[in-house]
Design a protein around this motif. Structure first.
Motif, PDB file in Angstrom:
ATOM      1  N   GLY A 143      37.202  32.923  46.552  1.00 34.16           N
ATOM      2  CA  GLY A 143      37.396  34.076  45.798  1.00 34.16           C
ATOM      3  C   GLY A 143      38.369  34.053  44.574  1.00 34.16           C
ATOM      4  N   LEU A 144      38.241  34.538  43.547  1.00 34.04           N
ATOM      5  CA  LEU A 144      39.319  34.345  42.589  1.00 34.04           C
ATOM      6  C   LEU A 144      39.953  35.783  42.365  1.00 34.04           C
ATOM      7  CD1 LEU A 144      36.906  32.922  39.738  1.00 34.04           C
ATOM      8  CD2 LEU A 144      38.293  31.656  41.036  1.00 34.04           C
ATOM      9  N   ASN A 145      41.380  35.213  41.977  1.00 34.47           N
ATOM     10  CA  ASN A 145      42.416  36.629  41.752  1.00 34.47           C
ATOM     11  C   ASN A 145      42.519  37.460  42.768  1.00 34.47           C
ATOM     12  OD1 ASN A 145      42.943  35.452  39.006  1.00 34.47           O
ATOM     13  ND2 ASN A 145      41.062  36.516  38.101  1.00 34.47           N
ATOM     14  N   ASP A 146      42.511  37.038  44.079  1.00 34.99           N
ATOM     15  CA  ASP A 146      42.772  37.746  45.271  1.00 34.99           C
ATOM     16  C   ASP A 146      41.442  38.808  45.444  1.00 34.99           C
ATOM     17  OD1 ASP A 146      45.310  36.737  45.905  1.00 34.99           O
ATOM     18  OD2 ASP A 146      46.160  38.104  44.183  1.00 34.99           O
ATOM     19  N   LEU A 190      35.974  36.573  49.193  1.00 34.16           N
ATOM     20  CA  LEU A 190      35.520  35.291  49.073  1.00 34.16           C
ATOM     21  C   LEU A 190      33.996  35.226  49.130  1.00 34.16           C
ATOM     22  CD1 LEU A 190      37.688  33.632  52.127  1.00 34.16           C
ATOM     23  CD2 LEU A 190      37.974  33.466  49.563  1.00 34.16           C
ATOM     24  N   ASP A 191      33.558  35.634  47.795  1.00 35.18           N
ATOM     25  CA  ASP A 191      32.222  35.826  47.698  1.00 35.18           C
ATOM     26  C   ASP A 191      31.523  34.957  46.945  1.00 35.18           C
ATOM     27  OD1 ASP A 191      33.275  36.610  45.189  1.00 35.18           O
ATOM     28  OD2 ASP A 191      32.458  38.411  45.005  1.00 35.18           O
ATOM     29  N   GLN A 192      32.044  33.672  46.667  1.00 32.84           N
ATOM     30  CA  GLN A 192      31.409  32.762  45.875  1.00 32.84           C
ATOM     31  C   GLN A 192      31.399  31.454  46.771  1.00 32.84           C
ATOM     32  OE1 GLN A 192      32.381  32.521  41.660  1.00 32.84           O
ATOM     33  NE2 GLN A 192      34.051  34.066  42.186  1.00 32.84           N
ATOM     34  N   MET A 193      30.407  30.517  46.665  1.00 30.72           N
ATOM     35  CA  MET A 193      30.251  29.460  47.567  1.00 30.72           C
ATOM     36  C   MET A 193      30.312  28.206  46.541  1.00 30.72           C
ATOM     37  SD  MET A 193      27.474  28.520  50.301  1.00 30.72           S
ATOM     38  CE  MET A 193      26.252  27.804  49.509  1.00 30.72           C
ATOM     39  N   GLY A 228      43.311  31.188  31.192  1.00 26.74           N
ATOM     40  CA  GLY A 228      43.973  32.203  31.563  1.00 26.74           C
ATOM     41  C   GLY A 228      43.367  33.326  32.168  1.00 26.74           C
ATOM     42  N   SER A 229      42.256  33.202  32.828  1.00 25.37           N
ATOM     43  CA  SER A 229      41.401  34.133  33.302  1.00 25.37           C
ATOM     44  C   SER A 229      41.710  34.368  34.771  1.00 25.37           C
ATOM     45  CB  SER A 229      39.813  34.048  33.178  1.00 25.37           C
ATOM     46  OG  SER A 229      39.424  33.159  33.620  1.00 25.37           O
ATOM     47  N   THR A 230      42.094  33.169  35.486  1.00 20.85           N
ATOM     48  CA  THR A 230      42.548  32.992  36.908  1.00 20.85           C
ATOM     49  C   THR A 230      43.856  32.688  37.135  1.00 20.85           C
ATOM     50  OG1 THR A 230      40.114  32.216  36.971  1.00 20.85           O
ATOM     51  CG2 THR A 230      41.310  31.702  38.723  1.00 20.85           C
ATOM     52  N   GLN A 231      44.486  33.588  37.971  1.00 19.52           N
ATOM     53  CA  GLN A 231      45.992  33.333  38.510  1.00 19.52           C
ATOM     54  C   GLN A 231      45.876  32.613  39.959  1.00 19.52           C
ATOM     55  OE1 GLN A 231      44.985  36.634  36.840  1.00 19.52           O
ATOM     56  NE2 GLN A 231      45.619  35.293  35.144  1.00 19.52           N
ATOM     57  N   SER A 232      44.818  32.820  40.601  1.00 26.98           N
ATOM     58  CA  SER A 232      44.794  32.237  42.128  1.00 26.98           C
ATOM     59  C   SER A 232      43.276  32.087  42.438  1.00 26.98           C
ATOM     60  CB  SER A 232      45.442  33.243  43.003  1.00 26.98           C
ATOM     61  OG  SER A 232      44.830  34.404  43.051  1.00 26.98           O
ATOM     62  N   ILE A 233      43.023  31.159  43.266  1.00 25.41           N
ATOM     63  CA  ILE A 233      41.832  31.075  44.033  1.00 25.41           C
ATOM     64  C   ILE A 233      42.198  31.008  45.339  1.00 25.41           C
ATOM     65  CG2 ILE A 233      42.035  28.730  43.771  1.00 25.41           C
ATOM     66  CD1 ILE A 233      38.998  28.594  43.647  1.00 25.41           C
ATOM     67  N   SER A 234      41.481  31.644  46.204  1.00 27.09           N
ATOM     68  CA  SER A 234      41.517  31.608  48.022  1.00 27.09           C
ATOM     69  C   SER A 234      40.145  30.705  48.481  1.00 27.09           C
ATOM     70  CB  SER A 234      41.459  32.915  48.424  1.00 27.09           C
ATOM     71  OG  SER A 234      42.670  33.547  47.870  1.00 27.09           O
ATOM     72  N   ARG A 265      45.290  30.085  49.916  1.00 29.55           N
ATOM     73  CA  ARG A 265      45.700  30.635  48.534  1.00 29.55           C
ATOM     74  C   ARG A 265      46.162  29.501  47.512  1.00 29.55           C
ATOM     75  NH1 ARG A 265      48.968  33.873  45.402  1.00 29.55           N
ATOM     76  NH2 ARG A 265      47.721  35.395  44.134  1.00 29.55           N
ATOM     77  N   PHE A 266      45.649  29.341  46.396  1.00 32.56           N
ATOM     78  CA  PHE A 266      46.380  28.416  45.428  1.00 32.56           C
ATOM     79  C   PHE A 266      46.511  29.217  44.073  1.00 32.56           C
ATOM     80  CE2 PHE A 266      43.438  26.580  48.466  1.00 32.56           C
ATOM     81  CZ  PHE A 266      44.135  25.135  48.809  1.00 32.56           C
ATOM     82  N   GLU A 267      47.808  29.141  43.712  1.00 36.69           N
ATOM     83  CA  GLU A 267      48.216  29.803  42.520  1.00 36.69           C
ATOM     84  C   GLU A 267      48.205  28.844  41.287  1.00 36.69           C
ATOM     85  OE1 GLU A 267      51.401  32.609  42.489  1.00 36.69           O
ATOM     86  OE2 GLU A 267      51.273  32.853  44.816  1.00 36.69           O
ATOM     87  N   TYR A 268      47.946  29.484  40.275  1.00 38.43           N
ATOM     88  CA  TYR A 268      47.781  28.800  39.005  1.00 38.43           C
ATOM     89  C   TYR A 268      49.242  28.851  38.508  1.00 38.43           C
ATOM     90  CZ  TYR A 268      47.363  28.015  33.917  1.00 38.43           C
ATOM     91  OH  TYR A 268      47.490  27.389  32.780  1.00 38.43           O
TER      92      TYR A 268
END
Length: 136
Positions: free
Chosen positions: A74-77, A80-83, A109-115, A130-133
């Motif tokens: 999942g992006l930006n908190d 988790l709806d993508q595979m 610049g569209s993504t600040q984090s990915i879980s 969680r991984f931060e940009y």
């Protein structure tokens, strides 16, 4: 070096020492792959800015695909709806990354984090990581 890093390094050395002499991990038990993924979780994904786009690489997970059934993210908190669809496991070359694009492309610049959460062949799930940009 912290105790965790020492333990993780020792575990990784121990696991790789148990690989067959030709480096082929085809017979590596799934539990060892789970341990490797746990120790290397800081490397599951990585960000890169390139040609006006933000790329998120799944290369590390692709290289351990024989021990993973599913990768949800999942992006930006968000949920988790993508595979991420892993390439099929090739037991004769289990760690090869052959995907043309082992990354997703997003607007800069569209993504600040990915879980990310992994589902293993035995049905267990990893903790959500969680991984931060941090900017490039």
């Amino acid at each position: 070096m912290s105790a965790f890093k020492r333990y993780g390094l020792a575990l990784l050395i121990g696991v790789t020492a148990s690989l067959p002499a030709n480096g082929n991990a085809q017979s590596m038990p799934p539990e060892q792959i789970k341990q490797i993924l746990d120790v290397t979780k800081a490397s599951w994904v990585s960000f890169r800015d390139w040609n006006g786009q933000q790329l998120i690489y799944f290369t590390h997970l692709e290289s351990w695909k024989c021990g993973i059934d599913y990768v949800f993210y999942g992006l930006n908190d968000g949920p988790l709806d993508q595979m991420w669809e892993l390439d099929e496991c090739d037991p004769s070359n289990p760690n090869a990354v052959l995907k043309d694009k082992p990354y997703i492309e997003l607007p800069m610049g569209s993504t600040q984090s990915i879980s990310v959460q992994l589902i293993y062949p035995d049905g267990t799930k990893s903790p959500v990581e969680r991984f931060e940009y941090t900017g490039q």
